[in-house]
Write a protein that holds these residues in place. Structure first.
Motif, PDB file in Angstrom:
ATOM      1  N   LEU A  17       1.428  13.394  -8.670  1.00  0.00           N
ATOM      2  CA  LEU A  17       2.523  12.777  -9.131  1.00  0.00           C
ATOM      3  C   LEU A  17       3.546  13.473  -8.881  1.00  0.00           C
ATOM      4  CD1 LEU A  17       3.766  10.823 -11.062  1.00  0.00           C
ATOM      5  CD2 LEU A  17       3.175  12.611 -13.225  1.00  0.00           C
ATOM      6  N   SER A  20       4.451  12.420  -5.372  1.00  0.00           N
ATOM      7  CA  SER A  20       5.020  11.003  -5.253  1.00  0.00           C
ATOM      8  C   SER A  20       6.397  10.933  -5.706  1.00  0.00           C
ATOM      9  CB  SER A  20       4.266  10.270  -6.385  1.00  0.00           C
ATOM     10  OG  SER A  20       2.907  10.184  -6.285  1.00  0.00           O
ATOM     11  N   GLY A  29       2.951   7.447  -7.787  1.00  0.00           N
ATOM     12  CA  GLY A  29       2.939   8.076  -8.757  1.00  0.00           C
ATOM     13  C   GLY A  29       2.637   7.497 -10.165  1.00  0.00           C
TER      14      GLY A  29
END
Length: 151
Positions: A17, A20, A29
């Motif tokens: 995440l 991302s 994400g």
């Protein structure tokens, strides 16, 4: 992630995440965030990261949805603070703190420091502020807050 010898945990999904967000891959994400929310629905930091992912893409409606989701699931982000030791005494500060006895002097010094930095070519990294406000307000927010994360 699919080829890992073990099942990815929330920390692994959290790393994806964060990556991302850094690489502006909102779709990836979102997938990582969904996996985190299945594993750790109480993890406030991941809600904030997903919200920041949306903010970086200018998706302010989705930012609002994430805040509502946090409220509806009773997830709260703890406020951050800084700790400084001066002459064997520890001082704690949070954003906008005016309770410290020397807060007026501290803020005056920060203003002077900002002027000196600008003379040397400093430019605020306003793209790191994940709020739907104008550039001047973002620069002001950066002046007193150091928790901006990676660029």
């Amino acid at each position: 992630m699919n080829d890992m010898p073990c099942e990815p945990d929330a920390a692994t999904w959290g790393a994806l995440l964060r990556a991302s967000r850094i690489h502006e891959n909102t779709e990836l994400g979102e997938k990582a965030a969904e996996m985190i929310f299945r594993l750790e629905p109480w993890n406030a930091g991941m809600y904030v990261l997903r919200s920041n992912l949306y903010a970086a893409s200018g998706r302010w409606r989705d930012v609002s949805k994430m805040r509502l989701k946090m409220r509806d699931t009773c997830v709260r982000k703890m406020s951050g603070y800084s700790r400084v030791e001066v002459q064997n005494q520890i001082h704690l500060f949070s954003v906008g703190d005016i309770m410290h006895l020397d807060s007026k002097r501290i803020y005056a010094f920060l203003e002077e420091l900002e002027l000196l930095m600008k003379r040397e070519g400093y430019v605020s990294a306003t793209k790191l502020i994940m709020h739907d406000v104008d550039e001047e307000e973002k620069a002001h927010m950066l002046k007193y807050h150091s928790e901006i994360g990676p660029a």
